[in-house]
Design a protein around this motif. Structure first.
Motif, short mmCIF file in Angstrom:
data_model
loop_
_atom_site.label_atom_id
_atom_site.label_comp_id
_atom_site.label_asym_id
_atom_site.label_seq_id
_atom_site.Cartn_x
_atom_site.Cartn_y
_atom_site.Cartn_z
N LEU A 30 -38.21 -28.94 7.85
CA LEU A 30 -38.90 -28.85 9.14
C LEU A 30 -39.50 -30.19 9.54
O LEU A 30 -39.50 -30.55 10.71
CB LEU A 30 -39.97 -27.76 9.09
CG LEU A 30 -39.45 -26.34 9.08
CD1 LEU A 30 -40.59 -25.35 8.88
CD2 LEU A 30 -38.68 -26.02 10.34
N SER A 34 -38.83 -32.39 13.12
CA SER A 34 -40.01 -32.22 13.97
C SER A 34 -40.60 -33.56 14.35
O SER A 34 -40.47 -34.54 13.62
CB SER A 34 -41.07 -31.39 13.26
OG SER A 34 -40.60 -30.10 12.99
N LYS A 35 -41.27 -33.58 15.46
CA LYS A 35 -42.01 -34.75 15.94
C LYS A 35 -43.46 -34.34 16.16
O LYS A 35 -43.75 -33.19 16.49
CB LYS A 35 -41.44 -35.26 17.27
CG LYS A 35 -39.98 -35.66 17.22
CD LYS A 35 -39.81 -36.96 16.50
CE LYS A 35 -38.34 -37.37 16.56
NZ LYS A 35 -38.07 -38.53 15.79
N CYS A 36 -44.37 -35.28 15.97
CA CYS A 36 -45.79 -35.02 16.21
C CYS A 36 -46.08 -35.36 17.67
O CYS A 36 -45.83 -36.48 18.12
CB CYS A 36 -46.64 -35.88 15.28
SG CYS A 36 -48.40 -35.57 15.49
N MET A 76 -46.95 -30.08 16.20
CA MET A 76 -45.65 -30.49 15.69
C MET A 76 -44.61 -29.72 16.50
O MET A 76 -44.70 -28.50 16.61
CB MET A 76 -45.51 -30.18 14.21
CG MET A 76 -46.41 -31.01 13.31
SD MET A 76 -46.13 -32.78 13.38
CE MET A 76 -44.57 -32.93 12.52
N ARG A 77 -43.67 -30.43 17.07
CA ARG A 77 -42.60 -29.80 17.86
C ARG A 77 -41.26 -30.09 17.22
O ARG A 77 -40.98 -31.20 16.82
CB ARG A 77 -42.59 -30.36 19.28
CG ARG A 77 -43.77 -29.93 20.09
CD ARG A 77 -43.53 -30.24 21.54
NE ARG A 77 -44.73 -29.97 22.29
CZ ARG A 77 -45.02 -30.55 23.44
NH1 ARG A 77 -44.20 -31.44 23.95
NH2 ARG A 77 -46.13 -30.25 24.06
N ARG A 78 -40.44 -29.06 17.19
CA ARG A 78 -39.09 -29.23 16.66
C ARG A 78 -38.22 -29.91 17.71
O ARG A 78 -38.30 -29.60 18.89
CB ARG A 78 -38.48 -27.89 16.29
CG ARG A 78 -39.15 -27.29 15.11
CD ARG A 78 -38.44 -26.05 14.67
NE ARG A 78 -39.27 -25.36 13.69
CZ ARG A 78 -39.16 -24.10 13.41
NH1 ARG A 78 -38.27 -23.35 14.01
NH2 ARG A 78 -39.95 -23.56 12.52
#
Length: 92
Positions: A30, A34-36, A76-78
Protein backbone atom coordinates in the motif's frame (compact mmCIF):
# COMPACT_ATOMS: atom_id res chain seq x y z
CA UNK A 1 2.59 -31.61 28.91
CA UNK A 2 0.93 -33.49 26.10
CA UNK A 3 2.03 -33.60 22.51
CA UNK A 4 -1.33 -32.10 21.47
CA UNK A 5 -0.65 -29.04 23.64
CA UNK A 6 2.79 -28.59 22.06
CA UNK A 7 1.42 -28.99 18.53
CA UNK A 8 -1.35 -26.45 19.23
CA UNK A 9 1.12 -23.99 20.72
CA UNK A 10 3.50 -24.29 17.76
CA UNK A 11 0.60 -24.03 15.30
CA UNK A 12 -0.67 -20.84 16.97
CA UNK A 13 2.82 -19.34 16.96
CA UNK A 14 3.26 -20.16 13.26
CA UNK A 15 -0.14 -18.63 12.45
CA UNK A 16 0.72 -15.45 14.37
CA UNK A 17 4.06 -15.10 12.57
CA UNK A 18 2.42 -15.67 9.19
CA UNK A 19 -0.27 -13.07 9.95
CA UNK A 20 2.43 -10.56 10.96
CA UNK A 21 4.32 -11.24 7.73
CA UNK A 22 1.18 -10.82 5.60
CA UNK A 23 0.27 -7.59 7.42
CA UNK A 24 3.79 -6.19 6.88
CA UNK A 25 3.68 -7.10 3.17
CA UNK A 26 0.31 -5.40 2.76
CA UNK A 27 1.61 -2.23 4.41
CA UNK A 28 4.62 -2.18 2.08
CA UNK A 29 2.44 -2.75 -0.97
CA UNK A 30 0.00 0.00 0.00
CA UNK A 31 2.87 2.39 0.71
CA UNK A 32 4.29 1.69 -2.75
CA UNK A 33 1.03 2.68 -4.46
CA UNK A 34 0.10 5.59 -2.16
CA UNK A 35 1.00 9.26 -2.00
CA UNK A 36 0.82 11.57 1.00
CA UNK A 37 -1.61 14.42 0.33
CA UNK A 38 -1.48 17.46 2.60
CA UNK A 39 -3.97 20.30 2.17
CA UNK A 40 -2.88 23.73 3.45
CA UNK A 41 -4.27 27.26 3.55
CA UNK A 42 -2.73 30.69 4.01
CA UNK A 43 -5.91 32.71 4.42
CA UNK A 44 -8.52 30.22 5.62
CA UNK A 45 -10.45 30.47 2.35
CA UNK A 46 -8.36 29.04 -0.45
CA UNK A 47 -6.60 25.69 -0.08
CA UNK A 48 -3.64 24.11 -1.82
CA UNK A 49 -2.88 20.42 -2.12
CA UNK A 50 0.71 19.21 -1.73
CA UNK A 51 1.56 15.67 -2.87
CA UNK A 52 4.57 13.80 -1.46
CA UNK A 53 5.84 10.28 -2.23
CA UNK A 54 6.10 9.64 1.51
CA UNK A 55 5.05 11.60 4.59
CA UNK A 56 7.22 14.74 4.72
CA UNK A 57 9.07 16.20 7.65
CA UNK A 58 7.81 19.50 9.03
CA UNK A 59 10.77 21.22 7.35
CA UNK A 60 9.92 19.72 3.94
CA UNK A 61 6.29 20.78 4.32
CA UNK A 62 7.28 24.31 5.39
CA UNK A 63 9.61 24.60 2.38
CA UNK A 64 6.83 23.66 -0.01
CA UNK A 65 3.81 25.31 1.63
CA UNK A 66 5.50 28.36 3.13
CA UNK A 67 6.11 29.35 6.74
CA UNK A 68 2.67 30.93 7.30
CA UNK A 69 0.58 28.02 6.01
CA UNK A 70 -1.92 26.13 8.16
CA UNK A 71 -2.44 22.39 7.68
CA UNK A 72 -6.08 21.58 6.90
CA UNK A 73 -5.81 17.82 6.34
CA UNK A 74 -3.35 14.97 5.95
CA UNK A 75 -4.25 11.78 4.08
CA UNK A 76 -2.67 8.90 2.23
CA UNK A 77 -4.22 8.45 -1.21
CA UNK A 78 -3.80 5.49 -3.49
CA UNK A 79 -2.53 6.19 -6.97
CA UNK A 80 -5.18 4.97 -9.47
CA UNK A 81 -4.37 1.74 -11.33
CA UNK A 82 -4.11 3.47 -14.73
CA UNK A 83 -1.65 6.02 -13.37
CA UNK A 84 0.44 3.21 -11.82
CA UNK A 85 0.50 1.40 -15.16
CA UNK A 86 1.46 4.59 -16.97
CA UNK A 87 4.27 5.30 -14.46
CA UNK A 88 5.37 1.68 -14.22
CA UNK A 89 4.60 1.45 -10.47
CA UNK A 90 3.57 -2.00 -9.24
CA UNK A 91 2.77 -3.28 -5.79
CA UNK A 92 5.12 -6.09 -4.82
Amino acid sequence: MTSTYLIDRLSNEAARRLADKVRDGRRRALAAISKCCIVTTDDGIETREHIFDQPPTIGQLADRAGPGAWVVSVAMRRVPQRARERLGIAAE
